[in-house]
Design a protein around this motif. Structure first.
Motif, PDB file in Angstrom:
ATOM      1  N   PRO A 208       0.786  -1.238   0.000  1.00 43.01           N
ATOM      2  CA  PRO A 208       0.000   0.000   0.000  1.00 43.01           C
ATOM      3  C   PRO A 208       0.821   1.293   0.000  1.00 43.01           C
ATOM      4  O   PRO A 208       0.233   2.368   0.030  1.00 43.01           O
ATOM      5  CB  PRO A 208      -0.804  -0.118   1.308  1.00 43.01           C
ATOM      6  CG  PRO A 208       0.005  -1.001   2.192  1.00 43.01           C
ATOM      7  CD  PRO A 208       0.883  -1.849   1.327  1.00 43.01           C
ATOM      8  N   ASP A 210       2.390   3.783  -1.776  1.00 45.31           N
ATOM      9  CA  ASP A 210       2.397   4.088  -3.200  1.00 45.31           C
ATOM     10  C   ASP A 210       2.039   5.548  -3.452  1.00 45.31           C
ATOM     11  O   ASP A 210       1.113   6.089  -2.873  1.00 45.31           O
ATOM     12  CB  ASP A 210       1.353   3.177  -3.872  1.00 45.31           C
ATOM     13  CG  ASP A 210       1.265   3.430  -5.366  1.00 45.31           C
ATOM     14  OD1 ASP A 210       2.314   3.578  -6.009  1.00 45.31           O
ATOM     15  OD2 ASP A 210       0.131   3.490  -5.872  1.00 45.31           O
ATOM     16  N   CYS A 215      -1.173   1.062  -6.916  1.00 47.44           N
ATOM     17  CA  CYS A 215      -2.262   0.557  -6.080  1.00 47.44           C
ATOM     18  C   CYS A 215      -3.625   0.701  -6.748  1.00 47.44           C
ATOM     19  O   CYS A 215      -4.584   0.089  -6.294  1.00 47.44           O
ATOM     20  CB  CYS A 215      -2.317   1.309  -4.761  1.00 47.44           C
ATOM     21  SG  CYS A 215      -1.144   0.693  -3.569  1.00 47.44           S
ATOM     22  N   ASP A 216      -3.684   1.561  -7.766  1.00 50.44           N
ATOM     23  CA  ASP A 216      -4.982   1.861  -8.375  1.00 50.44           C
ATOM     24  C   ASP A 216      -5.236   1.084  -9.661  1.00 50.44           C
ATOM     25  O   ASP A 216      -6.168   1.393 -10.389  1.00 50.44           O
ATOM     26  CB  ASP A 216      -5.081   3.367  -8.689  1.00 50.44           C
ATOM     27  CG  ASP A 216      -5.383   4.157  -7.429  1.00 50.44           C
ATOM     28  OD1 ASP A 216      -5.946   3.567  -6.488  1.00 50.44           O
ATOM     29  OD2 ASP A 216      -5.058   5.355  -7.406  1.00 50.44           O
ATOM     30  N   GLU A 246       1.033  -6.142   4.276  1.00 53.18           N
ATOM     31  CA  GLU A 246      -0.105  -5.445   4.894  1.00 53.18           C
ATOM     32  C   GLU A 246      -1.280  -5.357   3.916  1.00 53.18           C
ATOM     33  O   GLU A 246      -1.800  -4.284   3.632  1.00 53.18           O
ATOM     34  CB  GLU A 246       0.341  -4.078   5.423  1.00 53.18           C
ATOM     35  CG  GLU A 246       1.440  -4.266   6.469  1.00 53.18           C
ATOM     36  CD  GLU A 246       1.848  -3.028   7.234  1.00 53.18           C
ATOM     37  OE1 GLU A 246       1.861  -1.947   6.633  1.00 53.18           O
ATOM     38  OE2 GLU A 246       2.150  -3.132   8.430  1.00 53.18           O
ATOM     39  N   PHE A 249      -4.449  -3.221   4.491  1.00 52.13           N
ATOM     40  CA  PHE A 249      -4.510  -1.778   4.265  1.00 52.13           C
ATOM     41  C   PHE A 249      -4.912  -1.460   2.820  1.00 52.13           C
ATOM     42  O   PHE A 249      -5.048  -0.302   2.449  1.00 52.13           O
ATOM     43  CB  PHE A 249      -3.182  -1.111   4.609  1.00 52.13           C
ATOM     44  CG  PHE A 249      -2.806  -1.259   6.066  1.00 52.13           C
ATOM     45  CD1 PHE A 249      -3.749  -1.608   7.025  1.00 52.13           C
ATOM     46  CD2 PHE A 249      -1.506  -1.036   6.497  1.00 52.13           C
ATOM     47  CE1 PHE A 249      -3.413  -1.746   8.369  1.00 52.13           C
ATOM     48  CE2 PHE A 249      -1.160  -1.173   7.830  1.00 52.13           C
ATOM     49  CZ  PHE A 249      -2.113  -1.533   8.779  1.00 52.13           C
ATOM     50  N   LEU A 250      -5.080  -2.498   2.013  1.00 49.45           N
ATOM     51  CA  LEU A 250      -5.552  -2.322   0.632  1.00 49.45           C
ATOM     52  C   LEU A 250      -6.982  -2.818   0.446  1.00 49.45           C
ATOM     53  O   LEU A 250      -7.525  -2.753  -0.658  1.00 49.45           O
ATOM     54  CB  LEU A 250      -4.625  -3.095  -0.324  1.00 49.45           C
ATOM     55  CG  LEU A 250      -3.240  -2.496  -0.567  1.00 49.45           C
ATOM     56  CD1 LEU A 250      -2.319  -3.516  -1.211  1.00 49.45           C
ATOM     57  CD2 LEU A 250      -3.339  -1.249  -1.442  1.00 49.45           C
ATOM     58  N   THR A 253      -9.872  -0.938  -1.503  1.00 44.09           N
ATOM     59  CA  THR A 253     -10.036  -0.951  -2.962  1.00 44.09           C
ATOM     60  C   THR A 253      -9.912  -2.347  -3.564  1.00 44.09           C
ATOM     61  O   THR A 253     -10.303  -2.552  -4.707  1.00 44.09           O
ATOM     62  CB  THR A 253      -8.994  -0.041  -3.638  1.00 44.09           C
ATOM     63  OG1 THR A 253      -7.691  -0.438  -3.206  1.00 44.09           O
ATOM     64  CG2 THR A 253      -9.225   1.415  -3.269  1.00 44.09           C
ATOM     65  N   GLY A 281      -1.315  -6.325   8.227  1.00 44.01           N
ATOM     66  CA  GLY A 281      -0.880  -5.129   8.952  1.00 44.01           C
ATOM     67  C   GLY A 281      -1.433  -5.155  10.355  1.00 44.01           C
ATOM     68  O   GLY A 281      -0.721  -5.378  11.328  1.00 44.01           O
ATOM     69  N   PRO A 283      -2.880  -6.582  13.588  1.00 41.80           N
ATOM     70  CA  PRO A 283      -2.766  -7.949  14.125  1.00 41.80           C
ATOM     71  C   PRO A 283      -4.102  -8.689  14.158  1.00 41.80           C
ATOM     72  O   PRO A 283      -4.132  -9.903  14.266  1.00 41.80           O
ATOM     73  CB  PRO A 283      -2.209  -7.733  15.531  1.00 41.80           C
ATOM     74  CG  PRO A 283      -2.330  -6.279  15.824  1.00 41.80           C
ATOM     75  CD  PRO A 283      -2.424  -5.564  14.526  1.00 41.80           C
ATOM     76  N   GLN A 300       2.604 -10.785  11.227  1.00 43.26           N
ATOM     77  CA  GLN A 300       3.295  -9.651  11.835  1.00 43.26           C
ATOM     78  C   GLN A 300       2.777  -9.551  13.259  1.00 43.26           C
ATOM     79  O   GLN A 300       1.633  -9.165  13.481  1.00 43.26           O
ATOM     80  CB  GLN A 300       2.980  -8.360  11.066  1.00 43.26           C
ATOM     81  CG  GLN A 300       3.400  -7.110  11.812  1.00 43.26           C
ATOM     82  CD  GLN A 300       3.180  -5.798  11.077  1.00 43.26           C
ATOM     83  OE1 GLN A 300       3.741  -4.798  11.468  1.00 43.26           O
ATOM     84  NE2 GLN A 300       2.394  -5.784  10.023  1.00 43.26           N
TER      85      GLN A 300
END
Lengths: 504, 504
Positions: A208, A210, A215-216, A246, A249-250, A253, A281, A283, A300
């Motif tokens: 993520p 970027d 990412c898009d 992670e 976190f994406l 989208t 990302g 936990p 992680q």
């Protein structure tokens, strides 16, 4: 007729000329069946730009092989070739896969004990820095590298990348329908360079961090990207697929079904079934690693005494790639002490998991190992290398926890066994005598005290096991009869480990 | 007519003569109503042996009080008395109860920050050792003591007790229908002695470490025991009721409903509503602390970063009485380093909980603080006292975590606020600059760096907060805009804490 030869588990590559007009990345598809006698392996090809098409194959068996291509594009259809596969080069043990449920081994059966590090964007740094990274790795003892395909935009990571991963159009904008072969060629050269150092490339396909627009990309562009990357890189024996760093976190989208599909596309295009994982990302946002297309758990988490919970939850090898990094930056995932990271490696390993390293020391020019590679500035990497060297002396099956359900005392301290070698790590515990978990057969044993920080091994004095205290209530749970025929004396200080091996 | 006086929150005691024949412990019941104007407080009495019956009362209001007894036994019925309650003696703040949901305060409103220790069987040791314990406590800074009523049989605890807790019959066997008043008198004298030192007595009513038969009393005998103990001791202001140590190791003979009933009996017989808790052995066997008769959570767990989970699960103050003990014995609950126990105190406290201390250093005569009291031999107790002194300087409401749901970075490091004072404990983290969680209003602040091991306070340099990195993806979660108007510089070493206080 054999016109070429390649060593087992090296890359056999064949090139063909084909159409350069239009957008061959989308318009043209081709693949080949590689055969040895009646065995056939389907291998996807890829477009390398300038009208050049390539197919790469990693043979897993010596002898005569042949191939024939298939394509709707006549220039790429029905092409054939023969080659001989010779014995593997010294030091090439083949690709790594899951072994013994919770562990890994190379294709030749050699145990692979994962001791990874992280340099997310090292292949996007100036070439002199990249060489420095390789030189550093040569002197360290890491055998896995987490590295991204895309450049990174993040605190301490504001420089432009060495290459665009996609081509730019006439308008100067990235065209996410046209990969930039130069960028991929460079990336795979560095994957190969790691392979020569005995290092697995844990390739992070999405992340993520970027500012360029990677990412898009649309779902279709993402799917093509996964297929292209897999077709280019699968023949490198040291490739591991890490779908994302992670990934959660994406999720805004790229919804969950899309992540499942990425896994499927890799499966469809990787004839070698390289390891596949995905990194969280938050936990609380672990991907469901029980899904059958996930080969091992990538996690992680700082609370490494919970390693057994993750083994139990997913039934697969557990690689805790971010038990926090050694460093001193403001971000709390990147500022633990060297002592603490060393401690977390020992705990994770001696609970039957594998830990990952990273370094995040503040630097005036933002030259930080965790993202850019270069030089190691910390202290943990030496101790981690020492741990690897120690374990590899006796590794056979992989370390299995002495008590799989983690009851007393193995919820507090860490202990495991591989074959007839017993390992116990006391960490913050400092008993002056120890008996729990030691072997209780009639063989003769030797015991060694390992100072995990000072990296010393000292023979331990073997003494009689303390007697059990004969109480009535709670005796079973609280005053466990020492499950050992003997005990060892210890110096009563923290961060020690114990190794017990048979003498006969 | 007033014939006696007693200070508020001290013990008023009245004695009466009554029947000595039969078994008065079972045959005779009596109680009294203590009154001030129209207010009545029901107080149970108890038999103290030799035909003497007593009733004890802890007044909570100054002025004139009177009482009248009630009993089916004529000699104990309708007895009256009057007394005057004077102002509390200096240093007597009254009993402790729950305050502000997750914290404690004395009856006079003074915050009570629990810093407990453990000497399970100290009242059963030779008197000279008991005096040593009191002398040690006078020099230390503990304000709560976990101590059992019954003697202890356990590793390192094999000596006979000072007193039998029950009388012996003609056959020399303990008669669990006849408490031994001498034993209880001694026990309550030591409870009072602790009170004079400002130490709460966390009284463990049952435990499984037994060779005398106390664990085998029938349910009815247990119920009478709880009522008797409560009647004798409830008037001591510094009493906390701890139903058991490691109650789950007694579940084989005392099922769950019986434990609930014990709580009810205490409620029925304690007019002052002293704190009530129960302590587990197995970390997976917590009693359900949500039950309404439990005042606070008593827990045994090493993983102190989970303090917030326990606050969340039970909605009550969390006292982690056994985050493992400083020591070097073979048992893993009793051999962590002083550094580690200090670390666990800071983590627990700065996550809004309270931790407990114990010492388990191997000793040639088994003189170990955790069970026998005597002398402290470790290093953590000094640092724990230092932490208490620091916190009490500014305590008002109690420390509340900066982020109650424990999200980044407060799942990794520990931070909390009490009033307008902010505390952050970095532990194994060692940032060179810090901004997260600092106040962001327009007031002026001072920041101090606390070296938790060396017990020093050093002013910190206040600097501008680092700018947020403007990335698009993951920015909200990963690159939190520093929630502070300023940052502080730190020396980049572990085990530091930060205190930020307003200057104006």
């Amino acid at each position: 007729m054999t016109d070429q030869s390649v060593a087992k588990w090296d890359v056999y590559e064949a090139s063909f000329s084909g159409p350069a007009e239009g957008n061959p990345f989308i318009d043209v598809a081709f693949e080949a069946d590689f055969s040895q006698n009646s065995r056939k392996v389907r291998v996807p090809g890829f477009y390398d730009g300038n009208g050049v098409y390539k197919i790469r194959f990693m043979p897993d068996n010596e002898g005569a092989w042949s191939f024939v291509t298939k394509s709707a594009t006549p220039a790429l259809d029905g092409k054939t070739g023969n080659f001989t596969v010779t014995a593997a080069r010294k030091g090439n043990h083949g690709p790594v896969s899951v072994a013994n449920k919770f562990h890994f081994a190379y294709a030749d059966g050699t145990p692979f004990l994962s001791f990874g590090t992280t340099c997310y964007a090292w292949t996007h740094q100036p070439l002199s820095e990249q060489q420095k990274t390789l030189d550093t790795l040569k002197a360290a003892r890491f055998n896995k590298m987490r590295m991204g395909v895309f450049p990174k935009d993040y605190p301490y990571n504001v420089n432009e990348p060495l290459h665009d991963v996609y081509q730019r159009g006439a308008d100067g904008k990235l065209d996410f329908d046209r990969p930039n072969p130069e960028s991929f060629r460079h990336f795979e050269n560095q994957v190969a360079a790691l392979g020569e150092l005995g290092i697995e490339a844990d390739i992070i396909m999405l992340h993520p961090y970027d500012r360029w627009g990677y990412c898009d990309m649309s779902p279709e562009q993402d799917y093509r990207y996964f297929a292209y990357l897999t077709a280019r890189l699968a023949a490198y024996r040291n490739v591991w697929w890490s779908l994302a760093n992670e990934y959660d976190f994406l999720l805004d989208t790229k919804p969950m079904a899309q992540w499942d599909r990425y896994f499927h596309i890799i499966e469809e295009n990787d004839p070698y079934n390289h390891l596949r994982s995905i990194h969280n990302g938050d936990p609380a946002a672990n991907y469901d690693h029980r899904k059958p297309w996930v080969s091992h758990v990538c996690i992680q988490h700082w609370d490494v005494k919970r390693t057994g919970e993750w083994r139990e939850a997913y039934g697969k090898p557990v690689v805790n790639d971010e038990p926090e990094y050694e460093g001193n930056i403001i971000q709390s995932w990147g500022n633990i002490s060297a002592q603490e990271l060393t401690h977390r490696f020992w705990i994770t390993t001696l609970r039957g998991g594998y830990a990952g390293h990273g370094e995040t020391f503040s630097h005036p020019e933002d030259l930080i190992w965790w993202a850019k590679g270069g030089e190691l500035r910390g202290e943990a990497w030496k101790r981690i290398g020492y741990l690897r060297d120690l374990l590899e002396q006796d590794a056979t099956h992989g370390l299995e926890p002495l008590n799989k359900d983690g009851t007393f005392p193995w919820n507090r301290i860490s202990g495991s066994r591989d074959g007839d070698v017993t390992w116990i790590y006391f960490g913050e515990h400092q008993p002056v005598i120890w008996a729990g978990g030691l072997p209780q057969d009639d063989r003769k044993y030797e015991a060694d005290i390992i100072d995990t920080w000072n990296m010393t091994v000292t023979p331990a004095k073997i003494v009689s096991a303390p007697e059990n205290h004969p109480t009535r209530h709670g005796a079973v749970l609280r005053q466990r009869k020492p499950d050992a025929a003997f005990a060892v004396e210890l110096p009563g200080k923290p961060y020690l480990a114990l190794r017990v091996r048979p003498l006969d």
